[in-house]
Design a protein around this motif. Structure first.
Motif, PDB file in Angstrom:
ATOM      1  N   SER A 198       0.829  -1.201   0.000  1.00  7.78           N
ATOM      2  CA  SER A 198       0.000   0.000   0.000  1.00  7.78           C
ATOM      3  C   SER A 198       0.869   1.259   0.000  1.00  7.78           C
ATOM      4  O   SER A 198       0.630   2.202  -0.767  1.00  7.78           O
ATOM      5  N   GLU A 199       1.882   1.273   0.854  1.00 11.58           N
ATOM      6  CA  GLU A 199       2.791   2.422   0.921  1.00 11.58           C
ATOM      7  C   GLU A 199       3.536   2.603  -0.401  1.00 11.58           C
ATOM      8  O   GLU A 199       3.667   3.717  -0.917  1.00 11.58           O
ATOM      9  N   ALA A 200       3.991   1.498  -0.977  1.00 13.28           N
ATOM     10  CA  ALA A 200       4.715   1.563  -2.255  1.00 13.28           C
ATOM     11  C   ALA A 200       3.806   2.067  -3.374  1.00 13.28           C
ATOM     12  O   ALA A 200       4.220   2.890  -4.200  1.00 13.28           O
ATOM     13  N   VAL A 247       8.938  -1.133  -3.880  1.00 13.41           N
ATOM     14  CA  VAL A 247       8.537  -2.116  -2.869  1.00 13.41           C
ATOM     15  C   VAL A 247       9.746  -2.533  -2.026  1.00 13.41           C
ATOM     16  O   VAL A 247       9.646  -2.638  -0.801  1.00 13.41           O
ATOM     17  N   ILE A 248      10.886  -2.749  -2.667  1.00  8.78           N
ATOM     18  CA  ILE A 248      12.099  -3.117  -1.923  1.00  8.78           C
ATOM     19  C   ILE A 248      12.443  -2.032  -0.903  1.00  8.78           C
ATOM     20  O   ILE A 248      12.679  -2.317   0.273  1.00  8.78           O
ATOM     21  N   HIS A 249      12.455  -0.788  -1.350  1.00 10.76           N
ATOM     22  CA  HIS A 249      12.802   0.310  -0.445  1.00 10.76           C
ATOM     23  C   HIS A 249      11.776   0.446   0.679  1.00 10.76           C
ATOM     24  O   HIS A 249      12.152   0.681   1.836  1.00 10.76           O
ATOM     25  N   ASP A 275      16.008 -15.483   6.544  1.00 10.98           N
ATOM     26  CA  ASP A 275      15.931 -14.583   7.704  1.00 10.98           C
ATOM     27  C   ASP A 275      17.302 -14.256   8.272  1.00 10.98           C
ATOM     28  O   ASP A 275      17.485 -13.231   8.905  1.00 10.98           O
ATOM     29  N   ARG A 276      18.269 -15.103   8.034  1.00 12.89           N
ATOM     30  CA  ARG A 276      19.617 -14.873   8.553  1.00 12.89           C
ATOM     31  C   ARG A 276      20.416 -13.911   7.672  1.00 12.89           C
ATOM     32  O   ARG A 276      21.476 -13.465   8.071  1.00 12.89           O
ATOM     33  N   LEU A 277      19.878 -13.615   6.483  1.00 12.78           N
ATOM     34  CA  LEU A 277      20.549 -12.674   5.583  1.00 12.78           C
ATOM     35  C   LEU A 277      20.214 -11.243   5.975  1.00 12.78           C
ATOM     36  O   LEU A 277      19.169 -10.979   6.574  1.00 12.78           O
ATOM     37  N   LYS A 278      21.081 -10.330   5.587  1.00 15.08           N
ATOM     38  CA  LYS A 278      20.771  -8.912   5.746  1.00 15.08           C
ATOM     39  C   LYS A 278      19.586  -8.597   4.835  1.00 15.08           C
ATOM     40  O   LYS A 278      19.463  -9.183   3.753  1.00 15.08           O
ATOM     41  N   PRO A 279      18.724  -7.675   5.228  1.00 12.92           N
ATOM     42  CA  PRO A 279      17.574  -7.331   4.387  1.00 12.92           C
ATOM     43  C   PRO A 279      17.972  -6.936   2.964  1.00 12.92           C
ATOM     44  O   PRO A 279      17.273  -7.282   2.007  1.00 12.92           O
ATOM     45  N   GLU A 280      19.103  -6.263   2.821  1.00 15.93           N
ATOM     46  CA  GLU A 280      19.534  -5.844   1.483  1.00 15.93           C
ATOM     47  C   GLU A 280      19.892  -7.054   0.625  1.00 15.93           C
ATOM     48  O   GLU A 280      19.708  -7.048  -0.589  1.00 15.93           O
ATOM     49  N   ASP A 281      20.416  -8.106   1.258  1.00 11.87           N
ATOM     50  CA  ASP A 281      20.795  -9.316   0.527  1.00 11.87           C
ATOM     51  C   ASP A 281      19.581 -10.143   0.111  1.00 11.87           C
ATOM     52  O   ASP A 281      19.621 -10.857  -0.895  1.00 11.87           O
ATOM     53  N   LYS A 282      18.507 -10.060   0.885  1.00 15.99           N
ATOM     54  CA  LYS A 282      17.301 -10.812   0.549  1.00 15.99           C
ATOM     55  C   LYS A 282      16.787 -10.447  -0.836  1.00 15.99           C
ATOM     56  O   LYS A 282      16.263 -11.295  -1.553  1.00 15.99           O
ATOM     57  N   ALA A 283      16.932  -9.193  -1.214  1.00 15.11           N
ATOM     58  CA  ALA A 283      16.417  -8.739  -2.510  1.00 15.11           C
ATOM     59  C   ALA A 283      17.002  -9.547  -3.653  1.00 15.11           C
ATOM     60  O   ALA A 283      16.300  -9.884  -4.607  1.00 15.11           O
TER      61      ALA A 283
END
Length: 174
Positions: free
Chosen positions: A46-48, A73-75, A117-125
């Motif tokens: 919704s925000e995106a 959406v990623i941001h 979940d163990r990855l950094k959020p930036e790496d999940k992308a």
């Protein structure tokens, strides 16, 4: 899909709405991979969508709409996670939001989500774009605003981390 406004080469509100409608499930799955919570994923989408609506007139190449909205959406997901800095609880039935026709067992899906979940959020992308959204390296580079070779290098490093984690857990269980 309607043609773009021929005079200004921009999208109309109706075209924006149609394109959002066409990719809303994909955007939801994308956000859900970050937060694993239905309500939070809906908030992120919704925000995106709101942010995209405010600036869709500035989109220079409407043919890259999906790439553009994916980046938003990623941001938004990363911002959401930073704002909330709390534990995310996985809901019952969360497996249904994973890739659809996937013959992977429920246990394997949970292992994958745990590893993610163990990855950094930036790496999940990187993982989400490549394996959940089936993007090519070129498309990933556009979404992430990185050179294609950087995307390849980072993805393989992240996969190495995931592999080490999954192999270590497998050894620990035996």
């Amino acid at each position: 899909m309607n043609q773009l406004n021929s005079k200004t080469k921009t999208m109309t509100e109706r075209q924006f709405s149609e394109r959002i409608e066409a990719c809303k499930e994909k955007l939801y799955r994308f956000a859900y991979c970050y937060v694993k919570n239905e309500q939070e994923a809906l908030e992120i989408v919704s925000e995106a969508t709101y942010k995209a609506y405010l600036s869709f007139g500035k989109l220079k190449n409407p043919e890259y709409f999906e790439t553009w909205i994916s980046r938003i959406v990623i941001h938004c997901a990363l911002d959401h996670m930073k704002r909330n800095k709390k534990y995310t609880y996985t809901e019952d039935g969360a497996a249904e939001f994973a890739a659809k026709e996937d013959p992977v067992s429920l246990e394997e899906k949970w292992d994958l989500y745990d590893a993610l979940d163990r990855l950094k959020p930036e790496d999940k992308a990187f993982i989400i774009l490549k394996y959940f959204e089936d993007k090519r390296f070129k498309d990933m580079a556009e979404v992430l605003s990185l050179p294609e070779n950087t995307v390849k290098t980072k993805l393989y490093r992240i996969l190495g981390k995931l592999k080490k984690h999954l192999v270590k857990e497998e050894v620990d269980v035996q």
